[in-house]
Design a protein around this motif. Structure first.
Motif, PDB file in Angstrom:
ATOM      1  N   ARG A 191      51.260 -23.059 125.636  1.00 54.61           N
ATOM      2  CA  ARG A 191      50.496 -21.632 125.378  1.00 54.61           C
ATOM      3  C   ARG A 191      50.654 -21.597 124.029  1.00 54.61           C
ATOM      4  NH1 ARG A 191      52.090 -16.738 124.182  1.00 54.61           N
ATOM      5  NH2 ARG A 191      54.521 -16.866 124.924  1.00 54.61           N
ATOM      6  N   VAL A 192      51.773 -21.851 123.375  1.00 59.60           N
ATOM      7  CA  VAL A 192      52.175 -21.685 122.107  1.00 59.60           C
ATOM      8  C   VAL A 192      51.295 -22.581 121.041  1.00 59.60           C
ATOM      9  CG1 VAL A 192      53.669 -21.775 120.099  1.00 59.60           C
ATOM     10  CG2 VAL A 192      54.465 -20.656 122.471  1.00 59.60           C
ATOM     11  N   GLU A 193      51.292 -23.828 121.566  1.00 59.42           N
ATOM     12  CA  GLU A 193      50.691 -24.957 120.884  1.00 59.42           C
ATOM     13  C   GLU A 193      48.955 -24.278 120.899  1.00 59.42           C
ATOM     14  OE1 GLU A 193      48.899 -29.649 121.608  1.00 59.42           O
ATOM     15  OE2 GLU A 193      49.924 -28.493 123.111  1.00 59.42           O
ATOM     16  N   HIS A 194      48.404 -23.641 121.726  1.00 61.55           N
ATOM     17  CA  HIS A 194      47.123 -23.513 121.865  1.00 61.55           C
ATOM     18  C   HIS A 194      46.697 -22.100 121.379  1.00 61.55           C
ATOM     19  CE1 HIS A 194      46.701 -26.569 125.378  1.00 61.55           C
ATOM     20  NE2 HIS A 194      46.204 -26.968 124.370  1.00 61.55           N
ATOM     21  N   HIS A 195      47.962 -21.349 120.651  1.00 61.04           N
ATOM     22  CA  HIS A 195      48.007 -20.032 120.137  1.00 61.04           C
ATOM     23  C   HIS A 195      47.424 -18.877 121.085  1.00 61.04           C
ATOM     24  CE1 HIS A 195      46.358 -22.813 116.362  1.00 61.04           C
ATOM     25  NE2 HIS A 195      47.671 -23.079 116.749  1.00 61.04           N
ATOM     26  N   ARG A 196      47.801 -18.930 122.262  1.00 57.70           N
ATOM     27  CA  ARG A 196      47.499 -18.226 123.177  1.00 57.70           C
ATOM     28  C   ARG A 196      48.382 -17.063 123.283  1.00 57.70           C
ATOM     29  NH1 ARG A 196      47.037 -21.173 128.308  1.00 57.70           N
ATOM     30  NH2 ARG A 196      46.401 -19.010 129.106  1.00 57.70           N
ATOM     31  N   PRO A 197      47.953 -15.680 122.951  1.00 52.62           N
ATOM     32  CA  PRO A 197      49.061 -14.616 123.155  1.00 52.62           C
ATOM     33  C   PRO A 197      49.426 -14.184 124.521  1.00 52.62           C
ATOM     34  CG  PRO A 197      46.972 -13.729 122.496  1.00 52.62           C
ATOM     35  CD  PRO A 197      46.682 -15.111 122.597  1.00 52.62           C
ATOM     36  N   ARG A 198      50.539 -13.558 124.593  1.00 50.78           N
ATOM     37  CA  ARG A 198      50.912 -13.185 126.043  1.00 50.78           C
ATOM     38  C   ARG A 198      51.529 -11.808 125.749  1.00 50.78           C
ATOM     39  NH1 ARG A 198      55.931 -15.715 129.808  1.00 50.78           N
ATOM     40  NH2 ARG A 198      55.452 -14.311 131.367  1.00 50.78           N
ATOM     41  N   LEU A 199      51.229 -10.792 126.827  1.00 52.73           N
ATOM     42  CA  LEU A 199      51.746  -9.514 126.644  1.00 52.73           C
ATOM     43  C   LEU A 199      52.911  -9.512 126.955  1.00 52.73           C
ATOM     44  CD1 LEU A 199      50.587  -6.597 127.077  1.00 52.73           C
ATOM     45  CD2 LEU A 199      50.874  -6.687 129.466  1.00 52.73           C
ATOM     46  N   GLY A 200      53.690  -8.523 126.022  1.00 52.31           N
ATOM     47  CA  GLY A 200      55.163  -8.459 126.172  1.00 52.31           C
ATOM     48  C   GLY A 200      55.919  -9.546 125.225  1.00 52.31           C
ATOM     49  N   PHE A 201      55.074 -10.419 124.841  1.00 51.56           N
ATOM     50  CA  PHE A 201      55.700 -11.611 123.929  1.00 51.56           C
ATOM     51  C   PHE A 201      54.986 -11.173 122.557  1.00 51.56           C
ATOM     52  CE2 PHE A 201      56.919 -13.103 127.964  1.00 51.56           C
ATOM     53  CZ  PHE A 201      57.802 -14.037 127.739  1.00 51.56           C
ATOM     54  N   GLU A 202      53.643 -11.360 122.430  1.00 51.33           N
ATOM     55  CA  GLU A 202      53.046 -11.256 121.235  1.00 51.33           C
ATOM     56  C   GLU A 202      52.787  -9.602 120.888  1.00 51.33           C
ATOM     57  OE1 GLU A 202      54.162 -14.809 121.139  1.00 51.33           O
ATOM     58  OE2 GLU A 202      52.783 -14.504 122.965  1.00 51.33           O
ATOM     59  N   THR A 203      53.081  -8.715 122.155  1.00 52.85           N
ATOM     60  CA  THR A 203      52.539  -7.574 121.869  1.00 52.85           C
ATOM     61  C   THR A 203      54.018  -6.448 121.636  1.00 52.85           C
ATOM     62  OG1 THR A 203      52.614  -7.019 123.991  1.00 52.85           O
ATOM     63  CG2 THR A 203      50.484  -7.710 123.089  1.00 52.85           C
ATOM     64  N   ASP A 204      53.950  -5.504 120.946  1.00 52.34           N
ATOM     65  CA  ASP A 204      54.753  -4.433 121.190  1.00 52.34           C
ATOM     66  C   ASP A 204      53.816  -3.166 121.193  1.00 52.34           C
ATOM     67  OD1 ASP A 204      53.545  -3.957 118.429  1.00 52.34           O
ATOM     68  OD2 ASP A 204      55.397  -4.626 117.347  1.00 52.34           O
ATOM     69  N   HIS A 205      54.635  -1.954 121.134  1.00 49.25           N
ATOM     70  CA  HIS A 205      54.117  -0.658 121.505  1.00 49.25           C
ATOM     71  C   HIS A 205      52.765  -0.254 120.685  1.00 49.25           C
ATOM     72  CE1 HIS A 205      56.593   0.395 118.125  1.00 49.25           C
ATOM     73  NE2 HIS A 205      55.943   1.509 118.079  1.00 49.25           N
ATOM     74  N   ARG A 206      52.674  -1.220 119.477  1.00 47.68           N
ATOM     75  CA  ARG A 206      51.429  -0.746 118.593  1.00 47.68           C
ATOM     76  C   ARG A 206      50.672  -1.857 118.261  1.00 47.68           C
ATOM     77  NH1 ARG A 206      52.896  -1.780 113.102  1.00 47.68           N
ATOM     78  NH2 ARG A 206      55.076  -2.793 112.829  1.00 47.68           N
ATOM     79  N   THR A 207      50.476  -2.936 119.201  1.00 43.73           N
ATOM     80  CA  THR A 207      49.757  -3.761 119.015  1.00 43.73           C
ATOM     81  C   THR A 207      48.369  -3.673 119.365  1.00 43.73           C
ATOM     82  OG1 THR A 207      51.642  -5.356 119.370  1.00 43.73           O
ATOM     83  CG2 THR A 207      49.337  -6.290 119.394  1.00 43.73           C
ATOM     84  N   ILE A 208      47.360  -4.151 118.515  1.00 40.14           N
ATOM     85  CA  ILE A 208      45.962  -3.792 118.760  1.00 40.14           C
ATOM     86  C   ILE A 208      45.100  -5.025 118.919  1.00 40.14           C
ATOM     87  CG2 ILE A 208      45.623  -1.530 117.675  1.00 40.14           C
ATOM     88  CD1 ILE A 208      44.360  -2.844 115.318  1.00 40.14           C
ATOM     89  N   PRO A 209      44.084  -5.194 119.807  1.00 41.34           N
ATOM     90  CA  PRO A 209      43.912  -6.789 120.046  1.00 41.34           C
ATOM     91  C   PRO A 209      43.235  -7.428 118.687  1.00 41.34           C
ATOM     92  CG  PRO A 209      42.578  -4.786 121.470  1.00 41.34           C
ATOM     93  CD  PRO A 209      43.471  -4.158 120.515  1.00 41.34           C
ATOM     94  N   HIS A 210      42.712  -7.078 117.595  1.00 35.85           N
ATOM     95  CA  HIS A 210      42.363  -7.574 116.514  1.00 35.85           C
ATOM     96  C   HIS A 210      43.695  -8.574 116.026  1.00 35.85           C
ATOM     97  CE1 HIS A 210      39.472  -4.533 116.687  1.00 35.85           C
ATOM     98  NE2 HIS A 210      38.612  -5.081 116.264  1.00 35.85           N
TER      99      HIS A 210
END
Length: 321
Positions: A191-210
């Motif tokens: 997943r990391v190799e393919h640059h794929r974000p994961r909710l709760g890992f790459e996101t926090d309370h203020r993350t926006i999709p862009h």
């Protein structure tokens, strides 16, 4: 929910969010190579499974999700987000419609909150929402796999492989036929190799999709009328996100990986310099060595040398500044 596959030889339980399935089965790199070659499977039975049935299921979901799903063809996989009123990411949904039911899998232990939100938005629509986690287990077959899919099992097929919504009672027997099993750490490395974000890992309370590159794959820009759409349109048309996702090659001479949350600084400013980002996921890859995903400030130069705590890191662009 503890997976019965933790009884397989060599199984080491995962911790944290992925508790309930195996981190690995004794050989992390072998498991990664097997997945990269299109063999084996990954037990994702700890993920939540939600179904939506009823004549209005697609038109109703279309009003709530960031993705265009009103005309979603039967069998076509897609992914979508649910945003807050301010455009921050609250849920990530991975879904497919089988012609009568929309099948969704989500991050472990997030299905109850998702269902509560969906139930609050039913109004007069002809839909029924159900938690099917106790009855169905998600199993991932990697891209290129020729493993047989049992008759009647719903499949969500993507460029990265196939997600099966397998009856939970059949999990052990299917594993016997489909092995070798690969743990969640091998799955995460790819997943990391393919640059794929994961909710709760790459996101926090203020993350926006862009910030994560979810525009297009999970957010359709030619639709509106969903919560948080104003923020998406404003950033897309008038500005830039404050942060951006990057892929990091980490110094392979270090014994320990910088963990999630590790501060990132400019190497030229040293370990006492200002914080410009943080690690979101770090893994050891069978070919690339230690790698990571991270969120950094948008204006960090693309050629800047970085430090994750004391570990040197070179960045690759995932989201353009």
């Amino acid at each position: 929910m503890k997976s019965p596959l933790l009884s397989l030889p060599g199984a080491v339980p995962a911790e944290g969010v992925d508790e309930g399935v195996a981190a690995h089965y004794g050989d992390l790199f072998r498991e990664q190579r097997a997945l990269a070659e299109g063999t084996g499977f990954v037990d994702l039975s700890h993920r939540g499974v939600v179904t939506v049935t009823g004549d209005d299921r697609l038109s109703w979901l279309h009003l709530l999700l960031t993705q265009h799903v009103s005309d979603l063809p039967t069998g076509q996989a897609t992914e979508a987000l649910i945003l807050s009123a301010h455009g921050h990411i609250e849920h990530a949904l991975y879904l497919v419609d089988d012609g009568a039911t929309v099948w969704i899998h989500v991050e472990p232990d997030t299905q109850e909150a998702l269902i509560a939100y969906l139930e609050s938005m039913k109004f007069f629509y002809r839909v029924e929402v159900a938690d099917r986690t106790a009855d169905f287990a998600v199993v991932h077959l990697p891209a290129g796999s020729i493993a047989e899919v049992p008759e009647g099992v719903v499949v969500r097929e993507t460029a990265y492989g196939r997600d099966l919504f397998l009856p939970r009672a059949d999990l052990e027997s299917y594993a016997e036929k489909t092995g070798p099993a690969a743990g969640i750490l091998a799955y995460e490395a790819l997943r990391v190799e393919h640059h794929r974000p994961r909710l709760g890992f790459e996101t926090d309370h203020r993350t926006i999709p862009h910030e994560l590159g979810w525009i297009g794959s999970a957010v359709h820009l030619q639709k509106g009328c969903y919560r948080g759409q104003e923020t998406v349109a404003r950033v897309q048309n008038l500005g830039k996100p404050p942060r951006r996702l990057v892929f990091l090659h980490l110094d392979g001479s270090e014994v320990h990986l910088p963990t999630a949350g590790t501060d990132i600084r400019l190497a030229d400013e040293g370990a006492d310099g200002r914080k410009i980002g943080f690690i979101t996921t770090s893994v050891r890859h069978h070919e690339l060595g230690p790698i990571a995903l991270a969120l950094v400030k948008r204006n960090v130069p693309l050629d800047a040398r970085l430090l994750a705590d004391t570990t040197a890191a070179a960045q690759e662009v995932v989201v353009e500044p």
